[in-house]
Each structure stands twice: as structure tokens, then as C-alpha cells.
Design a protein around this motif. Structure first.
Motif, PDB file in Angstrom:
ATOM      1  N   SER A  41      29.855 -75.352 -19.173  1.00 47.10           N
ATOM      2  CA  SER A  41      28.854 -75.567 -18.126  1.00 47.10           C
ATOM      3  C   SER A  41      28.540 -74.243 -17.440  1.00 47.10           C
ATOM      4  N   LYS A  42      27.466 -74.226 -16.666  1.00 41.69           N
ATOM      5  CA  LYS A  42      27.141 -73.029 -15.901  1.00 41.69           C
ATOM      6  C   LYS A  42      28.176 -72.831 -14.803  1.00 41.69           C
ATOM      7  N   MET A  43      28.382 -71.585 -14.456  1.00 42.92           N
ATOM      8  CA  MET A  43      29.333 -71.248 -13.403  1.00 42.92           C
ATOM      9  C   MET A  43      28.573 -71.081 -12.085  1.00 42.92           C
ATOM     10  N   ALA A  44      29.283 -71.198 -10.968  1.00 50.77           N
ATOM     11  CA  ALA A  44      28.715 -71.007  -9.637  1.00 50.77           C
ATOM     12  C   ALA A  44      29.462 -69.870  -8.958  1.00 50.77           C
ATOM     13  N   LEU A  45      28.734 -69.001  -8.269  1.00 52.95           N
ATOM     14  CA  LEU A  45      29.358 -67.890  -7.564  1.00 52.95           C
ATOM     15  C   LEU A  45      29.983 -68.430  -6.289  1.00 52.95           C
ATOM     16  N   ARG A  46      31.275 -68.205  -6.129  1.00 49.17           N
ATOM     17  CA  ARG A  46      32.013 -68.742  -4.984  1.00 49.17           C
ATOM     18  C   ARG A  46      32.806 -67.634  -4.309  1.00 49.17           C
ATOM     19  N   THR A  47      33.267 -67.925  -3.089  1.00 45.81           N
ATOM     20  CA  THR A  47      34.103 -66.992  -2.341  1.00 45.81           C
ATOM     21  C   THR A  47      35.428 -67.672  -2.043  1.00 45.81           C
ATOM     22  N   ALA A  48      36.523 -66.978  -2.344  1.00 50.16           N
ATOM     23  CA  ALA A  48      37.854 -67.527  -2.094  1.00 50.16           C
ATOM     24  C   ALA A  48      38.080 -67.636  -0.594  1.00 50.16           C
ATOM     25  N   LYS A  49      38.582 -68.779  -0.137  1.00 52.05           N
ATOM     26  CA  LYS A  49      38.793 -69.011   1.297  1.00 52.05           C
ATOM     27  C   LYS A  49      40.256 -68.834   1.699  1.00 52.05           C
ATOM     28  N   ASN A  50      41.172 -69.058   0.793  1.00 51.74           N
ATOM     29  CA  ASN A  50      42.603 -69.004   1.106  1.00 51.74           C
ATOM     30  C   ASN A  50      43.325 -68.104   0.107  1.00 51.74           C
ATOM     31  N   GLY A  51      44.539 -67.771   0.437  1.00 50.02           N
ATOM     32  CA  GLY A  51      45.406 -67.063  -0.486  1.00 50.02           C
ATOM     33  C   GLY A  51      45.226 -65.561  -0.455  1.00 50.02           C
ATOM     34  N   ALA A  52      45.832 -64.914  -1.420  1.00 51.55           N
ATOM     35  CA  ALA A  52      45.829 -63.452  -1.482  1.00 51.55           C
ATOM     36  C   ALA A  52      44.438 -62.893  -1.771  1.00 51.55           C
ATOM     37  N   HIS A  53      43.574 -63.698  -2.378  1.00 45.94           N
ATOM     38  CA  HIS A  53      42.237 -63.234  -2.747  1.00 45.94           C
ATOM     39  C   HIS A  53      41.159 -63.720  -1.772  1.00 45.94           C
ATOM     40  N   ALA A  54      41.535 -64.137  -0.567  1.00 48.09           N
ATOM     41  CA  ALA A  54      40.584 -64.658   0.424  1.00 48.09           C
ATOM     42  C   ALA A  54      39.500 -63.625   0.683  1.00 48.09           C
ATOM     43  N   GLY A  55      38.239 -64.095   0.641  1.00 48.26           N
ATOM     44  CA  GLY A  55      37.096 -63.223   0.875  1.00 48.26           C
ATOM     45  C   GLY A  55      36.523 -62.624  -0.394  1.00 48.26           C
ATOM     46  N   ASN A  56      37.252 -62.664  -1.496  1.00 46.61           N
ATOM     47  CA  ASN A  56      36.760 -62.125  -2.764  1.00 46.61           C
ATOM     48  C   ASN A  56      35.873 -63.141  -3.459  1.00 46.61           C
ATOM     49  N   LYS A  57      34.890 -62.655  -4.193  1.00 48.77           N
ATOM     50  CA  LYS A  57      33.980 -63.530  -4.933  1.00 48.77           C
ATOM     51  C   LYS A  57      34.522 -63.757  -6.335  1.00 48.77           C
ATOM     52  N   PHE A  58      34.211 -64.940  -6.887  1.00 47.76           N
ATOM     53  CA  PHE A  58      34.604 -65.269  -8.255  1.00 47.76           C
ATOM     54  C   PHE A  58      33.633 -66.300  -8.792  1.00 47.76           C
ATOM     55  N   TRP A  59      33.609 -66.460 -10.099  1.00 48.90           N
ATOM     56  CA  TRP A  59      32.790 -67.493 -10.732  1.00 48.90           C
ATOM     57  C   TRP A  59      33.671 -68.719 -10.953  1.00 48.90           C
TER      58      TRP A  59
END
Length: 138
Positions: free
Chosen positions: A106-124
Motif C-alpha cells: 500500500s502507499k505510505m504516509a509521512l508521519r512524525t514520531a510522538k514518543n520514544g527515542a525518535h520523537a519529532g523525527n519523520k518516517f514513512w
């Protein structure tokens, strides 16, 4: 789709009926060798019905599309168009190609991590989350 096809046949019932009768006559003359016996006519009903419904749908599709478009325009006539206050330069955007999920395709959606060590980083993240938990780091 089938529901729309049958609605088209009901909305244009007279045209559908005439089309069906003509198709039955042509079918009996050319395919069944001019057999108009009741058992021949009964054998022809199912497939000629399907052909008539589809012909009716596709021949009247343009007319129904015009009606749908005109009703959409009429219902949206309350909207007023305004110009945006801020000016956006063309170079303020970067072109991004949307990737496909490695797990389900399926297509991916651009998201931002809200919790954890990667909070604030963008990911698909997969657009079918929570059913699919496919991820791609940026």
C-alpha cells in the motif's frame, strides 16, 4: 458498480425494455437459428438480460454523468473562493515520491514520531496502519 448498473436500468426502464426485446430477437435469429419456441426464448433470457443491462448502462452513462456534475455544481454554489493571504514560493517545497509499503504494497504516509527515542523525527508509515505496521525510516 453492479448497483449503479441496475439503477441505470430502472431509471431508463423503457429504453432498457426496448433494448432487451431487440437483443432477444437478434439473438434468436442469428444465434439460435430463428427458434422462437418457448424453451428457446427461456434459454435466451439470462444472457440477453445481462447484455441489455450493460448496453443500457454504457449508452446512458454520459447522460447520467452530466446530471451528476450539474447537481454537484448546484449543491456547491454556496462556496465562495478566497485568495490565500500568504504567498508561497515554488522553491519552498521539495518533491517527494510516495513509497509503497514493503510488507503489504500500500502507499505510505509521512508521519512524525510522538514518543520514544525518535520523537519529532519523520518516517514513512503504512497507510493501512494498524492492520499493517510497515515502516520506512527517512
Amino acid at each position: 458498480m453492479i448497483k449503479n448498473i441496475l439503477k441505470s436500468a430502472l431509471n431508463n426502464f423503457q429504453a432498457f425494455l426496448v433494448t432487451w426485446v431487440v437483443i432477444i430477437i437478434v439473438n434468436q435469429l442469428f444465434i439460435f437459428g430463428a427458434c422462437f419456441a418457448p424453451y428457446c426464448l427461456l434459454a435466451a433470457l439470462p444472457h440477453t438480460f445481462v447484455i441489455a443491462v450493460l448496453l443500457n448502462y454504457f449508452l446512458n452513462a454520459e447522460e447520467s454523468n452530466k446530471q451528476l456534475n450539474s447537481s454537484k455544481i448546484d449543491s456547491n454554489s454556496d462556496f465562495k473562493y478566497t485568495q490565500a493571504d500568504n504567498h508561497i514560493e515554488d522553491n519552498e517545497f521539495e518533491e517527494t515520491e510516495i513509497p509503497f509499503c514493503p510488507k503489504c504494497g500500500s502507499k505510505m504516509a509521512l508521519r512524525t514520531a510522538k514518543n520514544g527515542a525518535h520523537a519529532g523525527n519523520k518516517f514513512w508509515g503504512c497507510s493501512k496502519y494498524p492492520k499493517c505496521k510497515g515502516l520506512l525510516n527517512i
